[in-house]
Motif scaffolding. Structure first.
Motif, PDB file in Angstrom:
ATOM      1  N   LYS A  20     -10.488 -63.054   1.791  1.00 35.05           N
ATOM      2  CA  LYS A  20     -10.033 -61.682   2.041  1.00 35.05           C
ATOM      3  C   LYS A  20      -8.505 -61.635   2.118  1.00 35.05           C
ATOM      4  O   LYS A  20      -7.879 -60.737   1.559  1.00 35.05           O
ATOM      5  CB  LYS A  20     -10.661 -61.164   3.338  1.00 35.05           C
ATOM      6  N   PHE A  23      -7.070 -62.085  -1.393  1.00 31.65           N
ATOM      7  CA  PHE A  23      -7.235 -60.875  -2.190  1.00 31.65           C
ATOM      8  C   PHE A  23      -6.218 -59.822  -1.790  1.00 31.65           C
ATOM      9  O   PHE A  23      -5.792 -59.006  -2.599  1.00 31.65           O
ATOM     10  CB  PHE A  23      -8.651 -60.298  -2.027  1.00 31.65           C
ATOM     11  N   ARG A  29      -4.195 -59.121  -5.724  1.00 32.45           N
ATOM     12  CA  ARG A  29      -3.826 -57.920  -4.988  1.00 32.45           C
ATOM     13  C   ARG A  29      -3.877 -56.673  -5.873  1.00 32.45           C
ATOM     14  O   ARG A  29      -4.327 -55.611  -5.437  1.00 32.45           O
ATOM     15  CB  ARG A  29      -2.424 -58.082  -4.387  1.00 32.45           C
ATOM     16  N   ASN A  32      -7.405 -55.605  -6.164  1.00 28.38           N
ATOM     17  CA  ASN A  32      -7.853 -55.119  -4.866  1.00 28.38           C
ATOM     18  C   ASN A  32      -7.327 -53.701  -4.613  1.00 28.38           C
ATOM     19  O   ASN A  32      -8.071 -52.824  -4.179  1.00 28.38           O
ATOM     20  CB  ASN A  32      -7.370 -56.071  -3.769  1.00 28.38           C
TER      21      ASN A  32
END
Length: 118
Positions: A20, A23, A29, A32
């Motif tokens: 997490k 990401f 990123r 995401n």
């Protein structure tokens, strides 16, 4: 990486937390943010095609579920023998939903025209 612990020594909870974090801050990123904000991204693929669309889901291998995709490519028109070579033509098609396998992804960028489109 903050901890010196190997991935193989981590608990599933620690792995999930680390993934997490990666990401949210790492190279994934862009994907995401696209999922969270429903923004467009431009993907350059190995088959020399570009995909402009919205990311619904992705994984660490860059496999993606995309929506509202415009596929863009250049095509060399067929000409008669001996005739001058025709200029390449821009072609595109719309795809509502698609799965993109990550090994065909070369580069992913935020939509350069994203501010003008909703």
């Amino acid at each position: 990486m903050a901890s010196a612990k190997k991935r193989s020594d981590m608990t599933p909870e620690e792995l999930a937390a680390m993934e997490k974090e990666e990401f949210a801050t790492g190279p994934l990123r862009i994907l995401n943010e696209s999922v969270q904000n429903n923004t467009q991204i431009l993907i350059n693929c190995r088959n020399n095609k570009k995909l402009l669309g919205r990311v619904k889901a992705f994984d660490r291998h860059f496999n993606m579920v995309l929506e509202q995709v415009t596929e863009i490519w250049m095509e060399q028109p067929k000409t008669d023998k001996g005739a001058k070579k025709a200029k390449p033509v821009n072609r595109e098609r719309y795809i509502q939903k698609m799965f993109l396998r990550g090994d065909s992804v070369i580069i992913v960028v935020k939509n350069p025209l994203g501010q003008q489109q909703g």
